[in-house]
Design a protein around this motif. Structure first.
Motif, short mmCIF file in Angstrom:
data_model
loop_
_atom_site.label_atom_id
_atom_site.label_comp_id
_atom_site.label_asym_id
_atom_site.label_seq_id
_atom_site.Cartn_x
_atom_site.Cartn_y
_atom_site.Cartn_z
N SER A 83 -14.43 2.14 -8.30
CA SER A 83 -14.71 1.44 -6.80
C SER A 83 -14.68 -0.50 -8.09
O SER A 83 -15.38 -1.37 -7.26
CB SER A 83 -16.18 1.12 -6.83
OG SER A 83 -16.88 0.81 -7.38
N SER A 114 -17.24 7.57 -3.40
CA SER A 114 -17.65 6.75 -3.88
C SER A 114 -16.13 5.46 -3.90
O SER A 114 -16.09 4.72 -3.75
CB SER A 114 -18.30 6.58 -5.48
OG SER A 114 -16.97 6.97 -6.38
N THR A 147 -21.89 4.56 -0.15
CA THR A 147 -21.34 3.24 -0.84
C THR A 147 -21.87 2.22 0.44
O THR A 147 -22.14 2.01 2.10
CB THR A 147 -20.20 2.87 -0.60
OG1 THR A 147 -19.19 3.15 0.24
CG2 THR A 147 -19.47 4.04 -1.89
#
Length: 234
Positions: A83, A114, A147
């Motif tokens: 990320s 994610s 998230t």
């Protein structure tokens, strides 16, 4: 009465003299010194040559490695997190056709990964998606995402039915990485995130999976080998 005592050496040297022996030893040492110095210099030169050759070999290896890395698109200084803000995660591009139940499952699954920054659905059916389907998918994206920044969800509607619609340019694309997948294929999130980190190390290459499986059926068991290969590699 005095007596002169002399110590005789060999027949050629005459009388023995300590001073003469010291002079002879000194001459032998002096004669050996240039040979010793020459040997030391040779060893030093040989050591220097080995060091220079080693450095040259190391430079060649580094140069070849850098050239090969550039050719293969390899970038060892890649971010460790899937990320990472520099990459923005990845966009999941889902190709669907008249399978709303599978589409709902696929969107719900990839929304929970994610690394997912956005989900685009390639819609090529004659009728546009219903408002209820749009609302359901947007709601499930918000509920399944783990998230803080929720993935962006959008339908990419095409007027014609064409398998190449998935390769069209994507509007409002926010990521460098795009994961293209059919609605009936589910890749586990850890596997997808790992594939993303692999892609980050070589962003000019393609990383993917081969989930389709083919096997012979009794009906087509009489196919020749070339036909079998065509099935396996199609």
């Amino acid at each position: 009465m005095s007596t002169l005592i002399g110590i005789r050496g060999d027949a050629n040297d005459g009388l023995y003299s300590p001073a003469k022996e010291k002079a002879a030893n000194r001459g032998a040492y002096i004669s050996r010194s240039p040979l010793l110095l020459r040997r030391v210099r040779q060893l030093l030169v040989l050591a220097k040559v080995k060091v220079i050759l080693g450095l040259c070999a190391l430079c060649v290896v580094v140069l070849l490695t850098s050239r090969l890395s550039s050719f293969m698109g390899w970038n060892p200084h890649h971010p460790s997190s899937v990320s990472s803000p520099s990459r923005g995660g990845y966009t999941v591009l889902i190709n669907t056709w008249n399978q709303n139940s599978l589409l709902k499952q696929s969107v719900a699954h990839y929304a929970s990964c994610s690394g997912t920054d956005a989900i685009h659905v390639v819609w090529s059916e004659s009728d546009p998606p219903s408002e209820s389907l749009k609302a359901y998918l947007k709601k499930i994206v918000l509920s399944k995402s783990q998230t803080a920044q929720k993935p962006n969800f959008k339908f990419d509607i095409n007027e014609e039915d064409n398998l190449n619609n998935r390769f069209k340019p994507i509007e409002d694309l926010r990521t460098d990485a795009i994961f293209s997948v059919n609605d009936d294929v589910i890749v586990p999130c850890p596997t997808l995130n790992f594939a993303f980190t692999v892609w980050q190390s070589a962003p000019f290459a393609m990383v993917g999976f081969v989930p389709r499986m083919h096997w012979l059926d009794k009906v087509v068991s009489n196919l020749n080998p070339s036909s079998i290969l065509a099935l396996l590699f199609s």
